[in-house]
Scaffold this motif. Structure first.
Motif, PDB file in Angstrom:
ATOM      1  N   VAL A 174       0.767  -1.176   0.000  1.00  0.00           N
ATOM      2  CA  VAL A 174       0.000   0.000   0.000  1.00  0.00           C
ATOM      3  C   VAL A 174       0.658   1.008   0.000  1.00  0.00           C
ATOM      4  O   VAL A 174       0.560   1.367   0.532  1.00  0.00           O
ATOM      5  CB  VAL A 174      -0.486   0.241   1.235  1.00  0.00           C
ATOM      6  N   ALA A 175       0.697   1.097  -0.863  1.00  0.00           N
ATOM      7  CA  ALA A 175      -0.072   2.005  -0.410  1.00  0.00           C
ATOM      8  C   ALA A 175      -0.177   3.340  -0.722  1.00  0.00           C
ATOM      9  O   ALA A 175       0.102   4.088   0.033  1.00  0.00           O
ATOM     10  CB  ALA A 175      -0.102   1.925   0.936  1.00  0.00           C
ATOM     11  N   TRP A 176      -0.855   3.600  -1.978  1.00  0.00           N
ATOM     12  CA  TRP A 176      -1.151   4.914  -1.581  1.00  0.00           C
ATOM     13  C   TRP A 176      -1.514   5.827  -2.703  1.00  0.00           C
ATOM     14  O   TRP A 176      -0.941   6.041  -3.616  1.00  0.00           O
ATOM     15  CB  TRP A 176      -0.002   5.306  -0.971  1.00  0.00           C
ATOM     16  N   GLY A 177      -2.282   6.602  -2.694  1.00  0.00           N
ATOM     17  CA  GLY A 177      -2.628   7.638  -3.564  1.00  0.00           C
ATOM     18  C   GLY A 177      -3.381   7.210  -4.763  1.00  0.00           C
ATOM     19  O   GLY A 177      -3.661   6.102  -4.935  1.00  0.00           O
ATOM     20  N   MET A 178      -3.813   8.100  -5.582  1.00  0.00           N
ATOM     21  CA  MET A 178      -4.495   7.709  -6.776  1.00  0.00           C
ATOM     22  C   MET A 178      -4.547   8.847  -7.752  1.00  0.00           C
ATOM     23  O   MET A 178      -4.423   9.972  -7.389  1.00  0.00           O
ATOM     24  CB  MET A 178      -5.933   7.325  -6.541  1.00  0.00           C
ATOM     25  N   LEU A 179      -4.793   8.486  -8.961  1.00  0.00           N
ATOM     26  CA  LEU A 179      -4.918   9.537  -9.975  1.00  0.00           C
ATOM     27  C   LEU A 179      -6.396   9.720 -10.291  1.00  0.00           C
ATOM     28  O   LEU A 179      -7.011  10.690  -9.920  1.00  0.00           O
ATOM     29  CB  LEU A 179      -4.163   9.141 -11.239  1.00  0.00           C
ATOM     30  N   SER A 180      -6.988   8.803 -11.034  1.00  0.00           N
ATOM     31  CA  SER A 180      -8.414   8.892 -11.325  1.00  0.00           C
ATOM     32  C   SER A 180      -8.865   7.527 -11.791  1.00  0.00           C
ATOM     33  O   SER A 180      -8.062   6.620 -11.979  1.00  0.00           O
ATOM     34  CB  SER A 180      -8.661   9.911 -12.442  1.00  0.00           C
ATOM     35  N   THR A 181     -10.132   7.362 -11.968  1.00  0.00           N
ATOM     36  CA  THR A 181     -10.619   6.069 -12.426  1.00  0.00           C
ATOM     37  C   THR A 181     -10.164   5.772 -13.851  1.00  0.00           C
ATOM     38  O   THR A 181     -10.247   4.637 -14.301  1.00  0.00           O
ATOM     39  CB  THR A 181     -12.157   6.027 -12.377  1.00  0.00           C
ATOM     40  N   ALA A 182      -9.657   6.790 -14.544  1.00  0.00           N
ATOM     41  CA  ALA A 182      -9.164   6.564 -15.900  1.00  0.00           C
ATOM     42  C   ALA A 182      -7.732   6.057 -15.913  1.00  0.00           C
ATOM     43  O   ALA A 182      -7.232   5.620 -16.941  1.00  0.00           O
ATOM     44  CB  ALA A 182      -9.237   7.866 -16.702  1.00  0.00           C
ATOM     45  N   LEU A 183      -7.066   6.102 -14.723  1.00  0.00           N
ATOM     46  CA  LEU A 183      -5.682   5.644 -14.642  1.00  0.00           C
ATOM     47  C   LEU A 183      -5.618   4.143 -14.898  1.00  0.00           C
ATOM     48  O   LEU A 183      -6.536   3.416 -14.588  1.00  0.00           O
ATOM     49  CB  LEU A 183      -5.133   5.948 -13.248  1.00  0.00           C
ATOM     50  N   ALA A 184      -4.501   3.690 -15.455  1.00  0.00           N
ATOM     51  CA  ALA A 184      -4.308   2.249 -15.642  1.00  0.00           C
ATOM     52  C   ALA A 184      -3.160   1.783 -14.772  1.00  0.00           C
ATOM     53  O   ALA A 184      -2.072   1.498 -15.252  1.00  0.00           O
ATOM     54  CB  ALA A 184      -4.027   1.939 -17.114  1.00  0.00           C
ATOM     55  N   PRO A 185      -3.344   1.666 -13.444  1.00  0.00           N
ATOM     56  CA  PRO A 185      -2.257   1.303 -12.584  1.00  0.00           C
ATOM     57  C   PRO A 185      -1.722  -0.094 -12.841  1.00  0.00           C
ATOM     58  O   PRO A 185      -0.609  -0.407 -12.486  1.00  0.00           O
ATOM     59  CB  PRO A 185      -2.837   1.402 -11.184  1.00  0.00           C
ATOM     60  N   ALA A 186      -2.550  -0.976 -13.432  1.00  0.00           N
ATOM     61  CA  ALA A 186      -2.051  -2.328 -13.682  1.00  0.00           C
ATOM     62  C   ALA A 186      -0.834  -2.301 -14.588  1.00  0.00           C
ATOM     63  O   ALA A 186       0.117  -3.048 -14.399  1.00  0.00           O
ATOM     64  CB  ALA A 186      -3.155  -3.177 -14.312  1.00  0.00           C
ATOM     65  N   ALA A 187      -0.838  -1.426 -15.567  1.00  0.00           N
ATOM     66  CA  ALA A 187       0.317  -1.320 -16.454  1.00  0.00           C
ATOM     67  C   ALA A 187       1.504  -0.744 -15.709  1.00  0.00           C
ATOM     68  O   ALA A 187       2.634  -1.209 -15.816  1.00  0.00           O
ATOM     69  CB  ALA A 187      -0.029  -0.452 -17.648  1.00  0.00           C
ATOM     70  N   ALA A 188       1.244   0.290 -14.892  1.00  0.00           N
ATOM     71  CA  ALA A 188       2.329   0.900 -14.131  1.00  0.00           C
ATOM     72  C   ALA A 188       2.894  -0.078 -13.109  1.00  0.00           C
ATOM     73  O   ALA A 188       4.078  -0.068 -12.821  1.00  0.00           O
ATOM     74  CB  ALA A 188       1.818   2.159 -13.428  1.00  0.00           C
ATOM     75  N   ALA A 189       2.015  -0.941 -12.576  1.00  0.00           N
ATOM     76  CA  ALA A 189       2.457  -1.867 -11.538  1.00  0.00           C
ATOM     77  C   ALA A 189       3.504  -2.837 -12.048  1.00  0.00           C
ATOM     78  O   ALA A 189       4.263  -3.415 -11.274  1.00  0.00           O
ATOM     79  CB  ALA A 189       1.261  -2.636 -10.980  1.00  0.00           C
ATOM     80  N   ALA A 190       3.552  -3.038 -13.382  1.00  0.00           N
ATOM     81  CA  ALA A 190       4.563  -3.933 -13.940  1.00  0.00           C
ATOM     82  C   ALA A 190       5.960  -3.403 -13.677  1.00  0.00           C
ATOM     83  O   ALA A 190       6.937  -4.146 -13.723  1.00  0.00           O
ATOM     84  CB  ALA A 190       4.329  -4.108 -15.435  1.00  0.00           C
ATOM     85  N   ASP A 191       6.100  -2.096 -13.402  1.00  0.00           N
ATOM     86  CA  ASP A 191       7.406  -1.502 -13.150  1.00  0.00           C
ATOM     87  C   ASP A 191       7.800  -1.545 -11.675  1.00  0.00           C
ATOM     88  O   ASP A 191       8.897  -1.145 -11.325  1.00  0.00           O
ATOM     89  CB  ASP A 191       7.417  -0.043 -13.625  1.00  0.00           C
TER      90      ASP A 191
ATOM     91  N   PRO B 231      -3.907  -2.083  -2.832  1.00  0.00           N
ATOM     92  CA  PRO B 231      -2.608  -1.517  -2.430  1.00  0.00           C
ATOM     93  C   PRO B 231      -1.558  -1.342  -3.521  1.00  0.00           C
ATOM     94  O   PRO B 231      -0.968  -0.266  -3.629  1.00  0.00           O
ATOM     95  CB  PRO B 231      -2.120  -2.506  -1.360  1.00  0.00           C
ATOM     96  N   MET B 232      -1.279  -2.372  -4.316  1.00  0.00           N
ATOM     97  CA  MET B 232      -0.214  -2.234  -5.308  1.00  0.00           C
ATOM     98  C   MET B 232      -0.605  -1.250  -6.409  1.00  0.00           C
ATOM     99  O   MET B 232       0.224  -0.459  -6.876  1.00  0.00           O
ATOM    100  CB  MET B 232       0.136  -3.593  -5.914  1.00  0.00           C
ATOM    101  N   ALA B 233      -1.874  -1.253  -6.801  1.00  0.00           N
ATOM    102  CA  ALA B 233      -2.346  -0.280  -7.786  1.00  0.00           C
ATOM    103  C   ALA B 233      -2.272   1.130  -7.203  1.00  0.00           C
ATOM    104  O   ALA B 233      -1.963   2.096  -7.904  1.00  0.00           O
ATOM    105  CB  ALA B 233      -3.775  -0.612  -8.206  1.00  0.00           C
ATOM    106  N   HIS B 234      -2.546   1.249  -5.914  1.00  0.00           N
ATOM    107  CA  HIS B 234      -2.475   2.524  -5.197  1.00  0.00           C
ATOM    108  C   HIS B 234      -1.044   3.064  -5.227  1.00  0.00           C
ATOM    109  O   HIS B 234      -0.795   4.234  -5.525  1.00  0.00           O
ATOM    110  CB  HIS B 234      -2.965   2.257  -3.783  1.00  0.00           C
ATOM    111  N   THR B 235      -0.086   2.166  -4.941  1.00  0.00           N
ATOM    112  CA  THR B 235       1.324   2.554  -4.971  1.00  0.00           C
ATOM    113  C   THR B 235       1.736   3.016  -6.368  1.00  0.00           C
ATOM    114  O   THR B 235       2.394   4.042  -6.534  1.00  0.00           O
ATOM    115  CB  THR B 235       2.208   1.375  -4.536  1.00  0.00           C
ATOM    116  N   ALA B 236       1.352   2.241  -7.373  1.00  0.00           N
ATOM    117  CA  ALA B 236       1.693   2.605  -8.752  1.00  0.00           C
ATOM    118  C   ALA B 236       1.090   3.950  -9.136  1.00  0.00           C
ATOM    119  O   ALA B 236       1.710   4.748  -9.843  1.00  0.00           O
ATOM    120  CB  ALA B 236       1.202   1.512  -9.712  1.00  0.00           C
ATOM    121  N   ALA B 237      -0.115   4.231  -8.651  1.00  0.00           N
ATOM    122  CA  ALA B 237      -0.770   5.497  -8.965  1.00  0.00           C
ATOM    123  C   ALA B 237      -0.008   6.669  -8.363  1.00  0.00           C
ATOM    124  O   ALA B 237       0.130   7.721  -8.987  1.00  0.00           O
ATOM    125  CB  ALA B 237      -2.209   5.482  -8.443  1.00  0.00           C
TER     126      ALA B 237
END
Length: 265
Positions: free
Chosen positions: A12-29, A151-157
């Motif tokens: 976790v943790a944390w933050g967000m951009l918007s529902t349009a964000l694609a954190p799954a792609a960012a999470a690969a990094d 959590p992991m999507a939150h971190t990526a965001a």
């Protein structure tokens, strides 16, 4: 003493951009890694006069998802000279598409179980809405609001926001650390800089920034956060230089051991 959020700062943790964000792609990094933090007391405002401990944190790249385990152990000393041992075990499995989460949180105080939470959660899409299904402490479900991230999507965001030059974010987070459902988080990104000196060569070559996160109970009218954490975040999601404010006392966390791990498909 309420320690729900001891697990939040990392997976976790944390933050967000918007529902349009694609954190799954960012999470690969994000980096699979193992880390050990030494915890010391920075200040106290209540009954705690001394405290120390450790926090072990592991993120495994399990092909289709992230398997995370955090074990926090602290010894607190009160004004009567009593030592209180608190241990928190937190495990999750989060799918890389950001839509599914399995979670388990178990906390003990002087070996007596004080909190035990387990279950799974799903989102209709990244950024919610969704539903959390608890099996422990009782079989129940709670709705997850629009905007919710795991959590992991939150971190990526948060990392995506930092790299894009954003300074403030706010959206619901569900991490499974408590039976109350989603919580609100308010994130301030105070810096994002290029590579800087570090004792860890794998981190020294990466950009990093300072982040402050406050967590709020969605069911409470209080304007005061339940818990706050500040940290230095590297581009790959590894954290150091922690400041963890539990209300009655504040702990600092320093990275003492660090290993990058291989994984994935």
């Amino acid at each position: 003493m309420r320690l729900r959020h001891l697990a939040v700062p990392f997976a976790v943790a944390w933050g967000m951009l918007s529902t349009a964000l694609a954190p799954a792609a960012a999470a690969a990094d994000l980096a699979a890694h193992r880390a050990l933090y030494a915890l010391t007391l920075q200040s106290a405002r209540g009954d705690v006069i001394a405290a120390d401990g450790t926090m072990a944190f592991e993120v495994l790249d399990a092909c289709e998802g992230w398997a995370v385990r955090q074990r926090l152990s602290m010894t607190l000393t009160n004004r009567d000279g009593q030592d209180i041992e608190m241990v928190s075990d937190y495990t999750t499995f989060e799918s890389k598409d950001g839509l599914r989460l399995r979670f388990r949180m178990r906390q003990t105080t002087d070996q007596a179980v004080t909190s035990d939470v387990a279950g799974d959660a799903t989102l209709e899409r990244v950024g919610g809405p969704g539903v959390a299904h608890y099996t422990v402490p009782e079989d129940t479900t709670r709705p997850l609001p629009e905007g919710t991230l795991f959590p992991m999507a939150h971190t990526a965001a948060i990392l995506d926001a930092a790299k894009a030059g954003k300074k403030f974010l706010a959206l619901p987070l569900f991490d499974g650390t408590g039976a109350e459902g989603a919580q609100d988080s308010s994130i301030a990104i105070t810096s994002w800089v290029g590579p800087a000196e570090s004792k860890w060569p794998e981190l020294a070559k990466l950009p990093s920034g300072r982040v402050h996160v406050a967590f709020f109970d969605r069911s409470s009218a209080s304007q005061q956060p339940d818990y706050e954490v500040g940290m230095r975040y590297w581009e790959n999601g590894v954290a150091d230089d922690l400041t963890m404010d539990f209300g009655d006392f504040v702990m600092t966390g320093k990275l003492k051991e660090f290993t990058l791990l291989h994984g994935g498909c």
